[in-house]
Design an enzyme around this catalytic site. Structure first.
Site, PDB file in Angstrom:
ATOM      1  N   LYS A 228       0.833  -1.204   0.000  1.00 56.03           N
ATOM      2  CA  LYS A 228       0.000   0.000   0.000  1.00 56.03           C
ATOM      3  C   LYS A 228       0.868   1.255   0.000  1.00 56.03           C
ATOM      4  CE  LYS A 228      -2.247  -1.456   3.658  1.00 56.03           C
ATOM      5  NZ  LYS A 228      -1.727  -2.843   3.788  1.00 56.03           N
TER       6      LYS A 228
ATOM      7  N   GLU B  34       5.800 -36.999  13.670  1.00 55.83           N
ATOM      8  CA  GLU B  34       5.781 -36.311  12.374  1.00 55.83           C
ATOM      9  C   GLU B  34       5.401 -37.274  11.251  1.00 55.83           C
ATOM     10  OE1 GLU B  34       5.722 -33.190  12.262  1.00 55.83           O
ATOM     11  OE2 GLU B  34       6.377 -32.905  14.338  1.00 55.83           O
TER      12      GLU B  34
HETATM   13  P1  ADP Z   1       1.905  -2.018   3.314  1.00 61.46           P
HETATM   14  O1  ADP Z   1       2.001  -0.536   3.304  1.00 61.46           O
HETATM   15  O2  ADP Z   1       0.754  -2.560   2.518  1.00 61.46           O
HETATM   16  O3  ADP Z   1       1.997  -2.666   4.655  1.00 61.46           O
HETATM   17  P2  ADP Z   1       4.433  -1.805   2.031  1.00 61.46           P
HETATM   18  O4  ADP Z   1       4.105  -0.930   0.900  1.00 61.46           O
HETATM   19  O5  ADP Z   1       5.096  -1.186   3.191  1.00 61.46           O
HETATM   20  O6  ADP Z   1       3.161  -2.598   2.525  1.00 61.46           O
HETATM   21  O7  ADP Z   1       5.292  -3.018   1.492  1.00 61.46           O
HETATM   22  C1  ADP Z   1       6.475  -3.420   2.079  1.00 61.46           C
HETATM   23  C2  ADP Z   1       7.472  -3.855   1.032  1.00 61.46           C
HETATM   24  O8  ADP Z   1       7.061  -5.032   0.381  1.00 61.46           O
HETATM   25  C3  ADP Z   1       7.636  -2.843  -0.052  1.00 61.46           C
HETATM   26  O9  ADP Z   1       8.602  -1.903   0.291  1.00 61.46           O
HETATM   27  C4  ADP Z   1       8.070  -3.677  -1.237  1.00 61.46           C
HETATM   28  O10 ADP Z   1       9.450  -3.834  -1.236  1.00 61.46           O
HETATM   29  C5  ADP Z   1       7.438  -5.018  -0.979  1.00 61.46           C
HETATM   30  N1  ADP Z   1       6.240  -5.179  -1.810  1.00 61.46           N
HETATM   31  C6  ADP Z   1       4.980  -5.324  -1.371  1.00 61.46           C
HETATM   32  N2  ADP Z   1       4.118  -5.464  -2.392  1.00 61.46           N
HETATM   33  C7  ADP Z   1       4.853  -5.399  -3.520  1.00 61.46           C
HETATM   34  C8  ADP Z   1       4.543  -5.463  -4.913  1.00 61.46           C
HETATM   35  N3  ADP Z   1       3.284  -5.640  -5.360  1.00 61.46           N
HETATM   36  N4  ADP Z   1       5.552  -5.346  -5.783  1.00 61.46           N
HETATM   37  C9  ADP Z   1       6.815  -5.167  -5.352  1.00 61.46           C
HETATM   38  N5  ADP Z   1       7.173  -5.080  -4.072  1.00 61.46           N
HETATM   39  C10 ADP Z   1       6.210  -5.207  -3.141  1.00 61.46           C
HETATM   40 ZN    ZN Z   2       2.311 -32.447  15.499  1.00 59.66          ZN
END
Ligand code: ADP
Ligand code: ZN
Length: 603
Positions: free
Chosen positions: A204, A421
């Protein structure tokens, strides 16, 4: 004097006190031998004196019997005249005068004055500190929004994998920011708020940054939780400050992360914190409504709890654009891995599609983390490239927790764990509606002594009743194996039982999967906010009669699942025994080996 912490200050004070006490003690010791100058004069008259030496104001007299006497004269006094005044003739004695060595005087002065200086310094320091915090209190009302660093590489839509629909919607916003006149000329209202919904780590923040990067406008970000402080009114004034900053920098984007921290439904709070939240939320609404139609500021907000947001936030003219960012599917996961692998040297054999397949339920942030962990693993082994093995190891580490090779089990525990397991794996393998076994291991991870890891062959959005009941049987497979092979049961199954019970309860009360209780939901969760903390409370909205029926139904389901597992395990004891002995020997078994063991061994 920048920041000195209080601990250091206390140490300083203690040291000074000890020093002062020490000096007083020692100086007292010297005074015990002290005599008055008139006594010296008498000794001189009686010709008892061998020698007198003067250093500063200290007079040391050595008598003929080698006894030493000390006395003091004031520094403007002369020993010779003083003695003469007292009727003693100093010319007869050996007199040495050490000029200028007033060190003793300086030392006494220092010892006497230093504590005062330090105490005054201490109060001065405290005073300044108090004033400083006063200044900080003044700063509270300022928003702590961060302006994204311009020097960093701009984030664009190409840095965000997948989320095609979201990008399409957001391209419009980019256009608004870039060419507002085009829209205003046609009388179109520029949207003000965009709400991004999605679980944590689905990109996001990244998406909001990409919008600002594409449009080439500044990006102000703040987290909803930063609005909520101890002091009433701070949140609202931070909102005012943030919006006025943004207006000055228009066109720009304001990004509010975790908007649910302030934007929760009003009136759902308990305790003092909700007043503050309401004020903050009201202020956000006031600011958004107060924007002129041509103010080119777009507010993007993110939350993973759209269900708890106050409806006022979602009204037209406020956050009326809603964009969903979901957990990535297998294709998106491949894309995300590719994006994050760009600046990392991967071995030729590393196949990101296989990794994507192994990682259902991982978010973008998890996937980024996997590659990062893999790079760290490779660097630790002084490798030049990241191998497939490194990546798979880091998937396991993130999925199952790090291995604890040091946790030693004794032979008996190992044997029980191996059968436990193997029991899970066997039941999972033989039941028709469970996921294929991916890996079995008796290396401890986190709190678990061993793991059986099964993976779906494709991403699943729906789970069927048969799948859930077979899963419960597989969860009980460990306990059944203990019972069948050792005629004894252990605490090792506790977590399995917990999961099985929860799943059975959910099947009955949430999914309407019990025939006796029908297609109905029992109980609901009420969201409460108490002193800023969320409390999910299970609200019982059914009668005692149903409570009993639910409990009976859960108990029946678990019993059935146990019987199912027991039947399979007793009928296939040899297979299970073989898997357990291979586990004891190798500690882990991968899917191919497991499948061939299952095929080779008869029953
Ligand atoms: P949120 O704000 O939804 O919690 P973030 O934007 O902080 O998530 O995402 C964290 C990291 O995960 C980003 O900095 C990026 O590196 C990676 N990431 C998440 N979604 C994507 C995506 N669709 N494409 C590339 N990287 C992603
Ligand atoms: Zn177990």
């Amino acid at each position: 004097m920048k920041k000195m912490n209080y601990k250091n200050l206390i140490y300083l004070v203690v040291v000074v006190l000890i020093l002062a006490a020490g000096f007083t003690y020692f100086s007292r010791q010297t005074t015990t031998e002290k005599v008055s100058i008139s006594k010296i004069a008498e000794e001189v008259k009686a010709s008892n004196v061998k020698e007198i030496s003067v250093a500063g104001n200290k007079v040391t007299t050595t008598l003929k019997d080698n006894k030493k006497l000390t006395s003091e004269i004031s520094s403007n006094q002369q020993i010779t005249t003083t003695l003469k005044d007292l009727g003693a003739d100093p010319s007869k004695i050996n007199l040495t005068i050490k000029e200028g060595s007033n060190s003793a005087l300086w030392l006494t002065l220092l010892v006497n004055i230093l504590p005062f200086i330090l105490i005054i310094g201490f109060f001065y320091f405290m005073l300044r500190q108090a004033q400083g915090s006063g200044n900080q209190a003044m700063m509270f009302g300022k928003s702590q929004a961060r302006l994204a660093d311009d020097n960093k590489k701009k984030v664009t839509f190409s840095d965000v994998a997948g989320a095609t629909e979201a990008k399409q919607e957001l391209i419009e916003i980019v256009e608004f920011l870039k060419y507002p006149q085009k829209f205003l000329a046609l009388g179109a209202k520029i949207p003000k708020g965009v709400l991004l919904f999605g679980p944590p780590g689905t990109g996001k923040t990244l998406m909001a940054k990409a919008v600002s990067g594409e449009a080439g406008v500044p990006f102000f970000s703040i987290s909803g939780s930063e609005f909520v402080e101890m002091f009433v009114g701070v949140g609202a004034s931070r909102v005012r400050d943030l919006f006025s900053k943004a207006k000055k920098n228009a066109p720009c984007i304001i990004f509010i992360d975790e908007i649910d921290a302030v934007g929760r439904q009003r009136g759902s709070g308990l305790g003092g914190s909700h007043d503050e939240r309401e004020q903050t939320l009201n202020q956000i609404l006031v600011e958004m409504d107060g924007f002129e139609t041509d103010t080119n500021v777009i507010i993007m907000a993110a939350t993973n709890r759209p269900d708890v947001l106050d409806p006022a936030l979602l009204r037209p003219g406020r956050f009326d654009r809603r964009i969903v960012l979901d957990m990535p599917d297998i294709q998106d996961r491949t894309e995300i891995l590719k994006i994050h692998a760009k600046n990392k040297p991967l071995a030729k054999k590393a196949d990101l599609e296989v990794i994507a397949k192994q990682t259902p339920g991982f978010s973008g942030a998890d996937l980024q983390n996997i590659l990062n962990e893999a790079a760290i693993l490779a660097a630790r082994d002084n490798k030049k490239e990241i191998s497939m093995d490194d990546i798979e190891k880091s998937v396991e580490k993130i999925y199952l927790g790090p291995e604890r090779k040091s946790a030693v089990m004794n032979e008996r525990e190992k044997k029980i764990t191996a059968h436990h397991e193997a029991g899970h794996a066997l039941v999972g393998h033989l039941l028709p509606n469970t996921d294929p076994i991916h890996k079995i291991s008796i290396i401890s991870r986190g709190m678990a002594l061993g793991v059986t890891w099964s993976l779906p062959s494709e991403d699943k959005k729906l789970l069927t009743k048969s799948e859930l009941s077979d899963d419960i049987a597989m969860m009980l497979g460990g306990r059944v194996a203990e019972k069948v092979f050792f005629n004894e049961i252990t605490t090792g199954a506790s977590n399995d039982l917990e999961k099985a019970t929860k799943m059975a309860r959910d099947m009955v009360t949430r999914y309407g999967m019990s025939e006796k209780l029908g297609n109905q939901i029992y109980g609901r969760r009420d969201e409460l906010v108490f002193l800023g903390k969320e409390l999910g409370e299970h609200h019982k909205d059914y009668s005692e009669v149903f409570a009993e029926k639910i409990d009976n139904e859960i108990s029946d389901m678990i019993k059935d699942a146990y019987k199912k597992a027991e039947k399979l395990i007793t009928a296939n004891k040899k297979k299970l025994g073989k898997v357990a002995s291979v586990l004891l020997e190798k500690e882990t078994i991968e899917s191919e080996e497991f499948n061939s063991l299952m095929d080779q061994v008869k029953a």
